[in-house]
Design an enzyme around this catalytic site. Structure first.
Site, PDB file in Angstrom:
ATOM      1  N   ARG A 299       0.835  -1.208   0.000  1.00  0.00           N
ATOM      2  CA  ARG A 299       0.000   0.000   0.000  1.00  0.00           C
ATOM      3  C   ARG A 299       0.865   1.251   0.000  1.00  0.00           C
ATOM      4  NH1 ARG A 299      -2.387   2.612   4.322  1.00  0.00           N
ATOM      5  NH2 ARG A 299      -2.207   0.753   5.641  1.00  0.00           N
TER       6      ARG A 299
ATOM      7  N   LYS B  68      -8.863   3.386 -19.453  1.00  0.00           N
ATOM      8  CA  LYS B  68      -9.224   3.681 -20.832  1.00  0.00           C
ATOM      9  C   LYS B  68      -8.039   3.441 -21.781  1.00  0.00           C
ATOM     10  CE  LYS B  68     -13.142   5.055 -18.926  1.00  0.00           C
ATOM     11  NZ  LYS B  68     -12.892   5.213 -17.508  1.00  0.00           N
TER      12      LYS B  68
END
Length: 403
Positions: free
Chosen positions: A57, A207
């Site tokens: 993390r 995308k």
């Protein structure tokens, strides 16, 4: 050898195979934590006195490779990778604002960004306003004493309007306000906002950067000092971090970004021309069209006009939905930048969260459709569109009893 060209950097930046036993492909470090040689080493790393990985993390080698590559191709100092595009948007906006601040936005943003802005207003009294930002005077008039961030999408989703980034950045610099740009529609291949004077750039990496429709991820690039602080505060503590596997997939996707974007753009230009001449289409909105109101801006700051086309079909919501229901090759889906051509109805899908009055102000009409042009043969995409137009025409003729 000096600075390399974009097409080379997307393949090589941030990775040295000789540091990883000669592996041509960057390794996947699919681990949650990292071991320390000694307790003292662990203490030094937590204190920031020694470089090294602690916990995924907080940092991971595969993720670090992606972040370094993104910083290079966006011409920025430091990049951070996130679990989604919205995790990137929220991390930057939360980091740059406090209660009572004001965010000035371009006239139209992604529906979930709109939702985030509303949440920040309702819960934390961070206000926002929208502006077309068409002129220097318009930007100056929209800035308030409380404005702490200028947030821009260009091209704007889904209206395809553009904002002159150099002009806005110039005004913002005078006022000491950072400019954040969502660069998702362009990708780093077509537009580099940081080179135009902006301060932060954001991508939904889901995308074009991924390009294969199999990853949810976000990226942000900006000044090293601020991005490092965001990494150890907003990103670390809210926790919207990317998984190592998704970072690995993005590194793979980036390698083909230039060739994919060339094909997306080439197909989009041909299909925009086809749609412009179709009797069932009311309006085509494409930055590469000389009739587009912001065509001059597109020529100035984009290398190519992109792979997205919005168009208004004759009729309203009913006609728009009937049309896309007839499509076979083109899939009804809300993403973009995939190899497959996708179509969606913004008013009831991506921007359904935006109240109707606000949608109309943004220019999102009930008959608007957004086409993400894929990598298929453009003639096959055209034929599918033509088949749907013809099917709708025949059904309409039968219903009215016309000959």
């Amino acid at each position: 050898m000096g600075e390399k060209r974009f097409e080379t950097e997307v393949i090589h930046a941030g990775y040295k195979s000789d540091e990883f036993r000669g592996s041509l492909a960057p390794p996947l470090f699919q681990t949650s934590t990292f071991t320390f040689d000694t307790a003292e080493q662990g203490a030094r790393r937590f204190a920031g006195e020694e470089e090294g990985f602690i916990y995924s993390r907080l940092g991971n080698p595969t993720v670090a490779m992606l972040e370094e590559r993104m910083a290079v191709i966006e011409k920025g100092e430091k990049a951070l990778a996130f679990a989604s595009g919205m995790a990137a948007v929220s991390a930057i906006l939360v980091a740059l604002t406090r209660t009572g601040d004001h965010i000035l936005c371009s006239q139209g943003v992604y529906g979930c960004t709109f939702g985030l802005l509303q949440l920040m207003k309702e819960k934390y009294e961070i206000n926002h306003d929208f502006s077309m930002m068409s002129t220097r005077e318009e930007v100056l008039a929209a800035i308030t004493p409380e404005t702490r961030v200028i947030y821009i999408e260009t091209p704007i989703n889904p209206t395809m309007r553009l904002v002159d980034l150099e002009m806005v950045a110039d005004v913002a610099r005078e006022k000491g306000i950072p400019v954040v740009v969502d660069n998702t529609f362009s990708s780093p291949y077509l537009q580099n906002p940081l080179e135009l004077g902006c301060d932060f750039v954001i991508h939904s990496a889901t995308k074009y950067i991924c390009g294969h429709g199999d990853v949810i991820a976000g990226l942000a690039v900006g000044p090293k000092e601020i991005m490092s602080k965001i990494a150890m505060t907003t990103q670390k503590d809210i926790g919207g971090v990317i998984s190592p596997f998704d970072a690995w997939l993005l590194l793979r996707g980036l390698k083909t970004l230039p060739v994919r974007m060339d094909r997306h753009c080439e197909n989009a230009e041909k299909l925009a021309s086809y749609l412009s001449g179709h009797p069932a289409v009311e309006e085509v909105i494409f930055p590469g069209d000389p009739k587009h109101p912001d065509y001059a801006i597109a020529k100035k700051q984009m290398r190519k006009p992109g792979g997205l086309i919005s168009f208004n079909i004759k009729g309203g919501q009913k006609e728009a939905q009937a049309f896309i229901n007839k499509l076979k090759l083109i899939k009804i889906a809300v993403s973009l930048g995939d190899a497959e051509t996708l179509i969606q109805h913004p008013a009831t899908m991506t921007h359904a969260v935006v109240p109707k009055e606000a949608r109309e102000k943004m220019g999102i009409k009930e008959n608007m459709l957004r086409l993400s042009v894929g990598l298929e043969a453009w003639e096959d995409i055209r034929d599918d569109l033509e088949m749907a137009f013809e099917s709708v025409r025949k059904e309409s003729t039968m219903e009215t009893g016309s000959i």
